[in-house]
Design a protein around this motif. Structure first.
Motif, PDB file in Angstrom:
ATOM      1  N   LEU A 636      -2.060   4.010  -7.649  1.00 55.19           N
ATOM      2  CA  LEU A 636      -3.227   3.362  -7.015  1.00 55.19           C
ATOM      3  C   LEU A 636      -3.681   2.360  -7.804  1.00 55.19           C
ATOM      4  O   LEU A 636      -3.708   2.478  -9.132  1.00 55.19           O
ATOM      5  N   VAL A 637      -3.938   1.086  -6.982  1.00 53.10           N
ATOM      6  CA  VAL A 637      -4.281  -0.207  -7.517  1.00 53.10           C
ATOM      7  C   VAL A 637      -5.733  -0.169  -7.340  1.00 53.10           C
ATOM      8  O   VAL A 637      -6.175  -0.062  -6.490  1.00 53.10           O
ATOM      9  N   LEU A 638      -6.407  -0.450  -8.507  1.00 54.42           N
ATOM     10  CA  LEU A 638      -7.852  -0.358  -8.516  1.00 54.42           C
ATOM     11  C   LEU A 638      -8.451  -1.984  -9.032  1.00 54.42           C
ATOM     12  O   LEU A 638      -7.736  -2.563  -9.854  1.00 54.42           O
ATOM     13  N   ASP A 639      -9.325  -2.252  -8.350  1.00 52.32           N
ATOM     14  CA  ASP A 639     -10.082  -3.480  -8.465  1.00 52.32           C
ATOM     15  C   ASP A 639     -11.473  -3.408  -8.377  1.00 52.32           C
ATOM     16  O   ASP A 639     -11.818  -3.175  -7.019  1.00 52.32           O
ATOM     17  N   ARG A 640     -12.227  -3.404  -9.258  1.00 47.10           N
ATOM     18  CA  ARG A 640     -13.802  -3.394  -9.220  1.00 47.10           C
ATOM     19  C   ARG A 640     -14.480  -2.079  -8.560  1.00 47.10           C
ATOM     20  O   ARG A 640     -15.118  -1.912  -7.899  1.00 47.10           O
ATOM     21  N   GLY A 641     -13.687  -1.008  -8.793  1.00 50.67           N
ATOM     22  CA  GLY A 641     -13.936   0.171  -8.437  1.00 50.67           C
ATOM     23  C   GLY A 641     -13.430   0.710  -7.177  1.00 50.67           C
ATOM     24  O   GLY A 641     -13.901   1.611  -6.676  1.00 50.67           O
ATOM     25  N   VAL A 642     -12.618  -0.100  -6.535  1.00 57.25           N
ATOM     26  CA  VAL A 642     -12.130   0.205  -5.031  1.00 57.25           C
ATOM     27  C   VAL A 642     -10.530   0.205  -5.117  1.00 57.25           C
ATOM     28  O   VAL A 642      -9.809  -0.536  -5.714  1.00 57.25           O
ATOM     29  N   ILE A 643     -10.046   1.201  -4.667  1.00 59.08           N
ATOM     30  CA  ILE A 643      -8.452   1.164  -4.326  1.00 59.08           C
ATOM     31  C   ILE A 643      -7.872   0.256  -3.510  1.00 59.08           C
ATOM     32  O   ILE A 643      -8.383   0.383  -2.211  1.00 59.08           O
ATOM     33  N   VAL A 644      -7.483  -0.955  -3.827  1.00 59.39           N
ATOM     34  CA  VAL A 644      -7.114  -1.889  -3.076  1.00 59.39           C
ATOM     35  C   VAL A 644      -5.602  -1.882  -2.569  1.00 59.39           C
ATOM     36  O   VAL A 644      -4.942  -2.278  -1.442  1.00 59.39           O
ATOM     37  N   GLU A 645      -4.711  -0.930  -3.232  1.00 60.58           N
ATOM     38  CA  GLU A 645      -3.211  -0.607  -2.820  1.00 60.58           C
ATOM     39  C   GLU A 645      -2.994   0.595  -3.239  1.00 60.58           C
ATOM     40  O   GLU A 645      -3.331   1.157  -4.326  1.00 60.58           O
ATOM     41  N   ARG A 646      -2.055   1.250  -2.508  1.00 62.04           N
ATOM     42  CA  ARG A 646      -1.454   2.587  -2.950  1.00 62.04           C
ATOM     43  C   ARG A 646       0.052   2.579  -2.567  1.00 62.04           C
ATOM     44  O   ARG A 646       0.480   1.993  -1.572  1.00 62.04           O
ATOM     45  N   GLY A 647       0.777   3.295  -3.289  1.00 63.20           N
ATOM     46  CA  GLY A 647       2.165   3.682  -2.720  1.00 63.20           C
ATOM     47  C   GLY A 647       2.978   3.837  -3.972  1.00 63.20           C
ATOM     48  O   GLY A 647       2.505   3.786  -5.177  1.00 63.20           O
ATOM     49  N   ASN A 648       4.420   3.875  -3.849  1.00 61.69           N
ATOM     50  CA  ASN A 648       5.180   4.058  -5.338  1.00 61.69           C
ATOM     51  C   ASN A 648       5.515   2.673  -5.503  1.00 61.69           C
ATOM     52  O   ASN A 648       4.991   1.648  -4.864  1.00 61.69           O
ATOM     53  N   HIS A 649       6.284   2.346  -6.383  1.00 61.50           N
ATOM     54  CA  HIS A 649       6.752   1.285  -6.977  1.00 61.50           C
ATOM     55  C   HIS A 649       7.517   0.393  -6.141  1.00 61.50           C
ATOM     56  O   HIS A 649       7.121  -0.671  -5.883  1.00 61.50           O
ATOM     57  N   ASP A 650       8.637   0.854  -5.569  1.00 63.81           N
ATOM     58  CA  ASP A 650       9.208   0.091  -4.666  1.00 63.81           C
ATOM     59  C   ASP A 650       8.372  -0.337  -3.346  1.00 63.81           C
ATOM     60  O   ASP A 650       8.414  -1.824  -3.103  1.00 63.81           O
TER      61      ASP A 650
END
Length: 673
Positions: A636-650
């Motif tokens: 889960l990639v967060l930016d300023r309290g919001v999930i902006v991206e999600r998924g596995n590494h690939d």
């Protein structure tokens, strides 16, 4: 009595049996002690000055009779009812000599003068003057008149000595019981305060230094102990003494008692004025003492940084400023205590003595009060002013204790959560966040509409720049803070409906800066939990690849660990923290920057252990080093309290979005524009 006073009284009532027994012994001690002046009065008026009472001639030697020049005489008050009395004679004191008068006095009182063997008694008020023929008594002849009183004097002296022994025994028992009760009260209070620190939410400590909390648990409760030991003992003693002495004074002489009564309103006014100023000073003093403790605690913890950045002078100046403020108000309190303590008591006492002696010698009391009564009065006053001095001198301690109690009860009144002693069955670890938003401060949101699902056994990585909200998600999962919007479920159960201690029972956490307690390596893994066996501790250390490393230390895994584990390397501390989490066999494992302080070799050991141990366990990982989370099931990639991206590494690398940019930057593959 204010709220603070009521609560202190309630604590005292926990041991009311012992305290009441102590007060009973105190009353007995006071009563026994205050009998002394009455005994002294009787010895003076009846056995010593009683020689000037009327004597009557008797036939021959008999009990309590005195011999003078072949004749026997007995004091008037020593005759039995109906016993025949002979002619009256007198023994009179003039200056330091005694004279035998072989006839009655024609009037009592007046001024006596002796010239040769002629005694002149003059009463200027009644315009009377009489002359008598007297004989001066030698020491041996005088003793003959005192001899009948010796047995009574010895008997009274023995009674007085016996009373002194009783007073000593009663005082010992009273002090022992009162101090024992005080220590028990403060032990109970400290336990309650410390238990309250466990109940308070984590956010309470965000704005309060550890030193200030320590000051309340130690310094403030010690001041309260002094309240029960010193202040109350002196107040109880003083009050009982004053009541008993005033009672004795009314029995002795009502006029003397009425002259002394104004002392009570003076003392009450005294206490009111003192408390008005002392309360303000003590409140500032206790606050500054907490701040000093907090700064000392912080300085010792940060001494490496202070010395490394050459901040010794500035830190010393900051401490001096706090210390000077504390010193200023301590001196103000000292001046107040000096003005209103022992010296002022002595002034009041001496003025009172001056008034009474002036009235006695001036004739206002002289005809009504005997010398023995005056002696007893002065003795009583000296005895009463001693506890008054004790009360006045304890006023400062009373205010310190009252202010300290306010601070302690303020901490105890903070809203907390009761520590649950039960347990729940180990849950699977299926975690869901449902549209969760959170703010540490009102309307200043650090998380907005966070939703994700971590299935049992999955590894979920949280990445993002500092302040993006990664740690906040885990704080909410652990319920260090409670959410206001949204919902968090574990195995479909609402986490907010589960007791915090039971919720955390099946969670484990490894922080970036692990905390170790004073003890041993083994005790830091088990945290002295009886359910975690020695074998389990050893297995946890083996699983993280640390057992062989610690076995080489003197004492092996029983090697001592001092405060915060400062003698161990950062990697060793982290391995102990990781073994601790694994020993508790959590359903949910949280790694908060767990590999940030570990060298590459140690990190490889942990990564290998993780591959085995995360099976069947939901794992949340916060990591800045993205290479450590490539195998995560979800990122889960967060930016300023919001999930902006999600998924596995690939998947995220294929998107070439924010995660891709961060990964490439860390790998050194991003070319400057």
């Amino acid at each position: 009595m204010g709220t603070t006073g009521k609560r202190l009284f309630q604590y005292a009532m926990l041991y009311k049996g012992t305290i009441l027994a102590a007060l009973l012994l105190l009353v007995l001690a006071v009563c026994a002690e205050l009998t002394g002046p009455l005994i002294a009065k009787r010895m003076i008026d009846d056995n010593i000055l009683g020689i000037e009472k009327k004597w009557h001639q008797v036939q021959g030697e008999q009990l309590k009779a005195a011999s003078y020049k072949g004749e026997w005489y007995k004091r008037e008050d020593r005759f039995a009812p109906g016993e025949v009395k002979g002619r009256e004679v007198r023994v009179l004191q003039v200056g330091r000599s005694y004279y035998f008068l072989n006839e009655p006095l024609r009037f009592e009182g007046g001024v006596r003068e002796v010239s040769g063997e002629r005694l002149t008694v003059t009463d200027s008020d009644a315009d009377k003057r009489e002359t008598y023929s007297v004989s001066k008594l030698s020491a041996k002849e005088l003793f003959e008149f005192y001899a009948p009183e010796v047995p009574a004097l010895l008997k009274l002296a023995a009674i007085y000595f016996g009373l002194l022994v009783l007073v000593a025994l009663f005082a010992y028992g009273q002090r022992l019981m009162l101090q024992t009760s005080a220590n028990r009260i403060v032990r109970r209070m400290r336990n309650d305060v410390y238990a309250q620190t466990q109940r308070l939410p984590v956010q309470y400590y965000d704005n309060l230094s550890a030193g200030q909390v320590v000051s309340r648990i130690t310094n403030d409760t010690e001041a309260i102990r002094e309240l029960y030991v010193g202040v109350l003992a002196n107040f109880f003693t003083g009050t009982i003494y004053m009541v008993a002495i005033f009672g004795a004074l009314f029995l002795l002489d009502a006029k003397l008692a009425l002259i002394t009564l104004p002392l009570i309103p003076i003392l009450v006014l005294w206490i009111i004025v003192y408390r008005k100023f002392a309360a303000k000073y003590n409140r500032i003093i206790r606050t500054k003492l907490s701040e000093i403790n907090g700064m000392i605690n912080e300085s010792i913890g940060g001494m490496t940084i202070i010395q490394a950045f050459r901040r010794e002078k500035q830190t010393t100046e900051e401490f001096d400023e706090l210390n000077d403020h504390y010193f200023k108000y301590q001196n103000k309190l000292l001046s107040l205590n000096s003005l209103t303590s022992h010296n002022l008591v002595n002034v009041v006492r001496n003025v009172l003595f001056l008034i009474v002696v002036w009235m006695f010698w001036g004739g206002t009391l002289g005809t009504l009060v005997t010398v023995g009564a005056l002696y007893a009065y002065i003795d009583y006053m000296n005895r009463m002013f001693a506890p008054i001095v004790g009360i006045v001198n304890q006023l400062s301690n009373l205010e310190v204790a009252r202010v300290s109690a306010e601070r302690v009860f303020k901490l105890m009144d903070e809203e907390g959560t009761d520590v649950e002693t039960g347990s729940i069955a180990r849950y699977k670890g299926d975690v869901q966040f449902h549209d969760v938003s959170f703010a540490y401060k009102k309307d200043d949101y650090v998380l907005r509409n966070i939703s994700f699902h971590a299935s049992q056994g999955e590894t979920v990585a949280l990445v993002g720049h500092t302040g993006s909200g990664k740690s906040s998600i885990l704080n909410l999962l652990f319920r260090f803070y409670d959410i206001k919007e949204g919902r968090i479920t574990i195995d479909g159960m609402d986490a907010s409906g589960m007791p915090k201690q039971m919720l955390r029972e099946h969670m484990g956490i490894v922080l970036q800066d692990p905390f170790l307690f004073t003890g041993t390596i083994a005790s830091n893994v088990s945290l002295d939990n009886p359910n975690i066996s020695r074998k389990k501790v050893e297995q946890a250390l083996r699983d993280v690849g640390a057992y062989d490393m610690f076995s080489k230390l003197p004492g092996g895994i029983d090697a001592p660990v001092i405060e915060k584990g400062s003698t161990l390397s950062a990697g060793q501390r982290q391995l102990i923290s990781f073994a601790r989490a694994l020993a508790y066999d959590p359903a949910i494992l949280i790694l908060d920057e767990a590999t940030a302080s570990i060298d590459t070799e140690t990190e490889a050991i942990i990564q290998r252990a993780l591959d085995v141990l995360k099976r069947g366990r939901t794992t949340f990982v916060i990591a800045h080093r993205l290479s450590t989370i490539r195998a995560a099931d979800q990122i889960l990639v967060l930016d300023r309290g919001v999930i902006v991206e999600r998924g596995n590494h690939d998947t995220l690398m294929e998107k070439q979005g924010k995660y891709y940019a961060m990964y490439q930057l860390q790998q050194g593959a991003v070319q400057p524009a």
